[in-house]
Enzyme design. Structure first.
Site, PDB file in Angstrom:
ATOM      1  N   SER A 154     -19.698 -20.165  -8.854  1.00 48.90           N
ATOM      2  CA  SER A 154     -19.269 -18.784  -8.624  1.00 48.90           C
ATOM      3  C   SER A 154     -20.500 -17.893  -8.713  1.00 48.90           C
ATOM      4  O   SER A 154     -21.491 -18.232  -9.376  1.00 48.90           O
ATOM      5  CB  SER A 154     -18.250 -18.354  -9.689  1.00 48.90           C
ATOM      6  OG  SER A 154     -18.025 -16.961  -9.675  1.00 48.90           O
ATOM      7  N   TYR A 198     -14.829 -18.341 -18.215  1.00 49.18           N
ATOM      8  CA  TYR A 198     -14.979 -18.649 -16.785  1.00 49.18           C
ATOM      9  C   TYR A 198     -16.445 -18.563 -16.381  1.00 49.18           C
ATOM     10  O   TYR A 198     -16.978 -19.462 -15.719  1.00 49.18           O
ATOM     11  CB  TYR A 198     -14.146 -17.676 -15.951  1.00 49.18           C
ATOM     12  CG  TYR A 198     -14.237 -17.923 -14.464  1.00 49.18           C
ATOM     13  CD1 TYR A 198     -13.428 -18.876 -13.850  1.00 49.18           C
ATOM     14  CD2 TYR A 198     -15.138 -17.218 -13.666  1.00 49.18           C
ATOM     15  CE1 TYR A 198     -13.503 -19.110 -12.485  1.00 49.18           C
ATOM     16  CE2 TYR A 198     -15.230 -17.449 -12.306  1.00 49.18           C
ATOM     17  CZ  TYR A 198     -14.411 -18.395 -11.722  1.00 49.18           C
ATOM     18  OH  TYR A 198     -14.496 -18.646 -10.372  1.00 49.18           O
TER      19      TYR A 198
END
Length: 251
Positions: A138, A151
């Site tokens: 990401s 995350y």
């Protein structure tokens, strides 16, 4: 990774980027197998898209991964691409210990899941003359969103894992490619599908497919939007990027 002629397994492809990428790869002449936890969704996708293979898998469960891998390899022995798409994203407040369960779930799914998937398939992939492991990190691996600490950490781990596996597997037929999405309009977080700061899903997948086609040997698949986060430290504007990211809250 070639744009066509592959047999691809994508666990975590019953919605969002995973499903859109699966269908785009299918349209380019690849055999595609998708995995997910919900059999009703898998059946619906199989009915709507004849020819797409399905398998039930829970990537937070080591036993489920082993069973799914055996099933996929028995039915699709030509498999040469694994895309470790499955992941979760949750907001957390670390002012009290209430965050712990969410954090543990995130690390189990986002870090242990891909590790276990690679362990289940790497021996087979090494037998294929041209194979690919595509990990999914990401933009938040490179600049943190305040509300999603676990995350962010999980995706930073995936980035470094990808870098290291690329070195280890350099003496094999297996390429390691890292997909680095920006914020994309999916249901990864509540409200994200309608977030004007996020990239439309169809635009994202179209740009990804264009990158794969133009640069089949690419190590990191980066659409233009993610480079704001990806190269913040290299540009020397990391603090500014973090401030902008957390002011606009694009997730």
């Amino acid at each position: 990774m070639d744009i066509t002629g592959n047999t691809v397994f994508i666990p975590g492809a019953t919605s969002g980027i995973g499903l859109a990428l699966a269908l785009a790869l299918r349209e380019r002449g690849n055999t595609v197998v998708i995995g997910g936890r919900r059999t009703d969704l898998l059946e619906k996708i199989a009915a709507e898209h004849p020819g797409v293979g399905t398998v039930r898998i829970d990537t937070a469960d080591a036993g489920s991964i082993q069973a799914a891998a055996a099933d996929v390899l028995a039915r699709f022995p030509e498999l040469n691409v694994l895309i470790t798409m499955a992941g979760i994203m949750r907001t957390e407040d670390w002012h009290s210990p209430a965050f712990l369960e969410s954090a543990e779930d995130t690390i189990t799914t986002n870090v242990l899941g891909p590790i276990r998937l690679i362990a289940a398939f790497v021996e087979h992939l090494r037998t294929r003359p041209d194979a690919t492991i595509m990990t999914v990190s990401s933009g938040l691996a490179f600049a943190p969103l305040k509300v999603t600490p676990s995350y962010n950490a999980s995706k930073a781990a995936i980035h470094m894992l990808s870098e290291t596996l690329r070195l280890q597997l350099a003496d094999t037929s297996v390429r390691v490619v890292e997909l680095e999405p920006p914020s994309v309009q999916t249901d990864l977080l509540p409200g994200q599908a309608d977030n004007e700061h996020a990239m439309p899903l169809d635009e994202y997948v179209a740009e990804v497919m264009g990158i794969i086609e133009a640069r089949p040997d690419v190590a990191e698949i980066q659409v233009e939007r993610v480079k704001f986060l990806r190269y913040a430290e290299a540009r020397g504007d990391y603090e500014k990027v973090v401030a902008v990211l957390n002011a606009s809250d694009p997730h």
